[in-house]
Write a protein that holds these residues in place. Sequence first.
Motif, mmCIF file in Angstrom:
data_model
loop_
_atom_site.group_PDB
_atom_site.id
_atom_site.type_symbol
_atom_site.label_atom_id
_atom_site.label_comp_id
_atom_site.label_asym_id
_atom_site.label_seq_id
_atom_site.Cartn_x
_atom_site.Cartn_y
_atom_site.Cartn_z
ATOM 1 N N ASP A 132 0.824 -1.214 0.000
ATOM 2 C CA ASP A 132 0.000 0.000 0.000
ATOM 3 C C ASP A 132 0.858 1.264 0.000
ATOM 4 O O ASP A 132 0.577 2.230 0.721
ATOM 5 N N ALA A 133 1.906 1.246 -0.815
ATOM 6 C CA ALA A 133 2.776 2.416 -0.977
ATOM 7 C C ALA A 133 2.578 3.009 -2.369
ATOM 8 O O ALA A 133 2.124 2.329 -3.293
ATOM 9 N N HIS A 134 2.909 4.280 -2.515
ATOM 10 C CA HIS A 134 2.911 4.906 -3.823
ATOM 11 C C HIS A 134 4.214 4.560 -4.543
ATOM 12 O O HIS A 134 5.225 4.239 -3.923
ATOM 13 N N HIS A 135 4.168 4.640 -5.862
ATOM 14 C CA HIS A 135 5.358 4.395 -6.687
ATOM 15 C C HIS A 135 5.620 5.636 -7.540
ATOM 16 O O HIS A 135 4.771 6.050 -8.321
ATOM 17 N N LEU A 136 6.800 6.222 -7.353
ATOM 18 C CA LEU A 136 7.262 7.339 -8.175
ATOM 19 C C LEU A 136 8.400 6.841 -9.048
ATOM 20 O O LEU A 136 9.434 6.381 -8.541
ATOM 21 N N ALA A 137 8.243 6.940 -10.348
ATOM 22 C CA ALA A 137 9.306 6.600 -11.289
ATOM 23 C C ALA A 137 9.940 7.899 -11.785
ATOM 24 O O ALA A 137 9.276 8.704 -12.450
ATOM 25 N N ASP A 138 11.186 8.108 -11.442
ATOM 26 C CA ASP A 138 11.924 9.294 -11.882
ATOM 27 C C ASP A 138 12.702 8.915 -13.142
ATOM 28 O O ASP A 138 13.702 8.201 -13.082
ATOM 29 N N ILE A 139 12.248 9.411 -14.285
ATOM 30 C CA ILE A 139 12.854 9.046 -15.573
ATOM 31 C C ILE A 139 13.739 10.170 -16.117
ATOM 32 O O ILE A 139 13.950 10.273 -17.335
ATOM 33 N N ALA A 140 14.289 10.980 -15.217
ATOM 34 C CA ALA A 140 15.050 12.158 -15.649
ATOM 35 C C ALA A 140 16.061 11.842 -16.737
ATOM 36 O O ALA A 140 16.205 12.595 -17.699
ATOM 37 N N HIS A 141 16.769 10.723 -16.595
ATOM 38 C CA HIS A 141 17.823 10.404 -17.554
ATOM 39 C C HIS A 141 17.301 9.733 -18.814
ATOM 40 O O HIS A 141 17.986 9.744 -19.840
ATOM 41 N N VAL A 142 16.148 9.134 -18.764
ATOM 42 C CA VAL A 142 15.693 8.336 -19.914
ATOM 43 C C VAL A 142 14.415 8.880 -20.532
ATOM 44 O O VAL A 142 13.733 8.184 -21.290
ATOM 45 N N THR A 143 14.082 10.133 -20.241
ATOM 46 C CA THR A 143 12.852 10.725 -20.774
ATOM 47 C C THR A 143 12.767 10.579 -22.283
ATOM 48 O O THR A 143 11.740 10.169 -22.832
ATOM 49 N N GLY A 144 13.861 10.911 -22.972
ATOM 50 C CA GLY A 144 13.864 10.820 -24.427
ATOM 51 C C GLY A 144 13.822 9.396 -24.933
ATOM 52 O O GLY A 144 13.182 9.106 -25.961
ATOM 53 N N LEU A 145 14.481 8.491 -24.228
ATOM 54 C CA LEU A 145 14.481 7.085 -24.639
ATOM 55 C C LEU A 145 13.081 6.495 -24.530
ATOM 56 O O LEU A 145 12.647 5.723 -25.393
#
Length: 416
Positions: A194-207
């Motif tokens: 019952d936790a939230h999931h944050l995906a930080d895609i800072a490096h792979v945004t373009g990919l």
Amino acid sequence: MAFKQSLDEIDPDTAEAIDLERERQESTLGMIASENHVSNAVLEAQGSVLTNKYAEGYPGNRYYGGCQHVDTVEELAIERATELFGADHVNVQPHSGTQANMGVYFSVLNPGDKILSLSLSHGGHLSHGHNVNFSGQLYDVEQYEVDPETGYIDYDELENHAREFEPDLIVSGSSAYPREFEYERIGDIADSIDAHHLADIAHVTGLIAAGVHRSPVEHAEFVTGSTHKTIRAGRGGIIMCEEEFADDIDSAVFPGAQGGPLMHNVAGKAAGFAEANTDEFADYAEQMVANAKTLADVFNDRGLSLVSGGTDKHLVLVDLRKSYPDITGKEAEELLSDVGIIVNKNTVPGETRSPMVTSGIRVGSPALTTRGFEKGEIEIVADQMVDVLDNPEDEDVHSRVASTVERLCEEFPIYG
């Protein structure tokens, strides 16, 4: 009249510094994984008269008059990001990836809540809970690590850690982890406790936008990123989220964490997202990954030790301790900089040196790929880098490498 004078007329010192920086970029090989070169179109957008406009609020609901045209710009950026990533809701106002993360934290966490994220020395990011950052000061943070033998995240261990710690939020994302994240697995772990999931895609945004890297959008309530690393949309941040969190995210960004958005940067995002939605950009993203894999192949062949043995994306992380025990990351960065190859020192798993010294270097392919480098050129650059590290005091070798760098820069200009 000073108001209508050019920069070199009103402020020659600043004009000279800008000219010198452009010259530096043109005459060196930028291989910092978090840097890239934006197009003339993005430069034009970010240097536009939109810098004059205050636009607190959101399109159609501003605190200032005269926002009809900046509304259009922001709506274009939102529409294009929504199309690229398939997100329910997009906020393009964050000034950076860190402020995008702040927006997510402020929307669903209270001070003292728990975050589980990747350790900084194992490839994580300051904004994921390091104690010198607001995230580590406001929240109770524990961190997972990569397996010391393989260099990969051990997801069974991550799951065990999550069950013991019971975080309110799990962060998937990194600044120096060369492998793809298993977003679905982390999302399942978060759901199970019952936790939230944050995906930080800072490096792979373009990919991700180009479809050459798996997307977390279906597996995380929140996805954040920066817009200037692999997507070439100018400096800034972005938040994507499920529709149920849209109002909370928007309120957390403004008025929660920021005042007026930087509308010239939002315009850069709109232009960059338009570029990203082309076949040409898809080819670019594929080449970026191929170039990073070529770097890894050459480094491996020449005896360098790479964290996880290679890469799935746009960067490789070199652990200098085995091949060059007497060369620190800082020294390697300086040696390569002296011949015109720009990388950054970086911590590695099991790091014993300070973050200002380190035992590794991070090497990226985005900017060289933008210049038009393909396999042949990347192989040359990688070999030259190893030659320098193999011969740290040989001026003849350094002179030869510097000449090769100069030739490549002339053959592949950025804005010339």
